[in-house]
Motif scaffolding. Structure first.
Motif, short mmCIF file in Angstrom:
data_model
loop_
_atom_site.label_atom_id
_atom_site.label_comp_id
_atom_site.label_asym_id
_atom_site.label_seq_id
_atom_site.Cartn_x
_atom_site.Cartn_y
_atom_site.Cartn_z
N HIS A 109 0.81 -1.22 0.00
CA HIS A 109 0.00 0.00 0.00
C HIS A 109 0.84 1.28 0.00
O HIS A 109 0.54 2.23 -0.72
CB HIS A 109 -0.94 0.00 1.20
N ASP A 110 1.92 1.29 0.79
CA ASP A 110 2.65 2.54 1.01
C ASP A 110 3.90 2.67 0.13
O ASP A 110 4.72 3.55 0.37
CB ASP A 110 3.03 2.67 2.49
N ASP A 111 4.07 1.81 -0.89
CA ASP A 111 5.30 1.86 -1.69
C ASP A 111 5.02 1.28 -3.07
O ASP A 111 5.18 0.08 -3.30
CB ASP A 111 6.41 1.08 -0.99
N ALA A 112 4.66 2.15 -4.01
CA ALA A 112 4.18 1.68 -5.31
C ALA A 112 5.23 0.89 -6.08
O ALA A 112 4.91 -0.15 -6.68
CB ALA A 112 3.71 2.87 -6.14
N TRP A 113 6.48 1.35 -6.11
CA TRP A 113 7.52 0.70 -6.91
C TRP A 113 8.72 0.30 -6.05
O TRP A 113 9.87 0.44 -6.46
CB TRP A 113 7.97 1.62 -8.06
N GLY A 114 8.46 -0.20 -4.86
CA GLY A 114 9.56 -0.55 -3.97
C GLY A 114 10.05 -1.97 -4.19
O GLY A 114 9.62 -2.69 -5.10
N VAL A 115 11.01 -2.35 -3.33
CA VAL A 115 11.57 -3.71 -3.35
C VAL A 115 11.72 -4.21 -1.93
O VAL A 115 11.89 -3.43 -0.99
CB VAL A 115 12.95 -3.77 -4.05
N THR A 116 11.65 -5.53 -1.78
CA THR A 116 12.12 -6.20 -0.57
C THR A 116 13.59 -6.52 -0.78
O THR A 116 13.97 -7.11 -1.80
CB THR A 116 11.32 -7.49 -0.31
N ARG A 117 14.43 -6.13 0.19
CA ARG A 117 15.88 -6.33 0.07
C ARG A 117 16.31 -7.47 1.00
O ARG A 117 16.21 -7.37 2.23
CB ARG A 117 16.63 -5.05 0.44
N VAL A 118 16.79 -8.55 0.40
CA VAL A 118 17.30 -9.70 1.15
C VAL A 118 18.82 -9.61 1.15
O VAL A 118 19.45 -9.68 0.09
CB VAL A 118 16.85 -11.03 0.53
N PRO A 119 19.47 -9.41 2.31
CA PRO A 119 20.92 -9.21 2.32
C PRO A 119 21.68 -10.45 1.86
O PRO A 119 21.33 -11.58 2.22
CB PRO A 119 21.23 -8.85 3.77
N VAL A 120 22.75 -10.22 1.09
CA VAL A 120 23.60 -11.31 0.62
C VAL A 120 25.02 -10.77 0.48
O VAL A 120 25.23 -9.62 0.07
CB VAL A 120 23.09 -11.88 -0.72
N ALA A 121 25.98 -11.59 0.86
CA ALA A 121 27.40 -11.27 0.65
C ALA A 121 28.07 -12.42 -0.07
O ALA A 121 27.69 -13.59 0.12
CB ALA A 121 28.10 -10.99 1.98
N VAL A 122 29.04 -12.10 -0.91
CA VAL A 122 29.83 -13.11 -1.60
C VAL A 122 31.29 -12.85 -1.26
O VAL A 122 31.79 -11.73 -1.41
CB VAL A 122 29.62 -13.05 -3.13
N ILE A 123 31.97 -13.88 -0.79
CA ILE A 123 33.41 -13.83 -0.55
C ILE A 123 34.03 -14.91 -1.41
O ILE A 123 33.74 -16.11 -1.24
CB ILE A 123 33.75 -14.04 0.94
#
Length: 343
Positions: free
Chosen positions: A35-49
């Protein structure tokens, strides 16, 4: 590395390059339009080593948002691990069920789903299903091994343990046992989740990955003992797999005995609405038929407490943490010596 199949169409994208050497920290970005974010994203943290050639190991934390030792361990590795120390690639994911992690609860407050009951996910489904689909379709195919770090969460206090996910592939079963025993937790337990196929570890096994699980304490808090077990265990497994030098393996503490949850008899479920009084601490040897605890209805003192009984011989492996129970709540879990094949 697991067999590569054509990934299902998805609108998700990633901000790191899994093939680049060095250390990168970013996000899996999944378009999300509440409802409150028309073009947003869910951010899932990831790191690559990544450094040179070697196995790829995925480390997952935050599968449930109220389980803390694994995510702490993974975040420490993201900050502290020098790429030059490893040979291969680590994909580090400390908060996969990210909305639940932020809320500090087992299930996602966005769609109400348990991430660990959604695999292989759906790239066109709810946000939890989309995260599971990205892991199954885009992360697992990069990997040779998967380490899934859990605890008992808010509702259970579990003896710190390393978990073997059963598989019908005899060679993978042998490799899973060897990797889980390398973790060297106080207990090693085979847990099938009563045959549940929708967990992250079951999906990893289907993808052919060497799979290691863990249960690190719980009770809605951070156990210092379990955190130390988790940190040691992760580095032991990475050394066992050849990503870290063998001198990272700590002196063995476990006697190597394997346990299992003996089917439905492992669980003691609440039969009434009330307050649960356990009779034994974790680690106690118990027998089938022995009284396990009582449920008190304190708002009606004319009602006698209802006694629960164990249904299996073994070791008390886990206890419910909140005293308040409803019918069907898991109050106690018993682990018994493993009777299956070791190879």
């Amino acid at each position: 590395m697991s067999a590569v199949s054509q990934p299902r169409p998805s609108s998700a994208f990633i901000t790191v390059d899994p093939d680049r050497n060095g250390k990168q920290v970013g996000f899996i970005m999944i378009p999300h339009s509440p409802h409150d974010d028309a073009w947003g994203v869910t951010r899932v943290p990831v790191a690559v080593i990544k450094n040179g050639d070697g196995p790829t190991v995925v480390l997952e934390g935050g599968n449930h948002g109220d389980e803390y030792e694994g995510p702490i361990t993974i975040c420490d590795m993201i900050r502290d691990l020098d790429p030059g120390r490893i040979q291969g690639r680590l994909i580090l994911m400390p908060a996969n069920n990210v909305h639940a992690v932020v809320a500090g609860q087992r299930t996602s407050p966005v769609d109400g789903l348990n991430f660990n009951r959604t695999f292989p996910g759906d790239p066109r489904g709810t946000i939890t299903q989309q995260i599971a689909a990205y892991v199954a379709d885009h992360i697992y195919p990069l990997a040779d091994a998967f380490i899934d770090l859990h605890s008992g969460g808010s509702s259970l206090d579990i003896i710190p343990s390393a978990i073997i996910e059963p598989t019908t592939d005899p060679e993978l079963h042998r490799r899973n046992i060897a990797a889980v025993q390398a973790f060297d937790a106080p207990m090693t337990v085979v847990i099938s989740n009563l045959g549940e196929p929708r967990t992250a570890t079951a999906a990893a096994c289907r993808s052919g990955l060497v799979t290691v699980g863990s249960e690190m304490g719980g009770g809605g808090t951070v156990s210092l003992e379990a955190l130390e077990v988790c940190r040691r265990g992760v580095y032991n497994v990475l050394a066992h797999l050849g990503v870290l030098p063998s001198d990272n393996i700590m002196p063995r503490r476990n006697d190597g005995q394997l346990f299992e949850l003996p089917g439905t008899a492992a669980y003691v479920f609440a039969t009434a609405d009330g307050i649960f009084e356990p009779f034994h601490p974790n680690g106690t040897a118990v027998r089938a038929g022995e009284p396990a605890g009582r449920i008190h209805c304190t708002w009606d003192p004319t009602r006698a407490p209802e006694t629960l009984h164990y249904a299996a011989d073994g070791i008390l492996y886990g206890r419910r943490q909140p005293g308040r129970v409803r019918p069907g709540n898991c109050c106690l879990v018993v682990a018994a010596p493993y009777r299956g094949a070791l190879s």
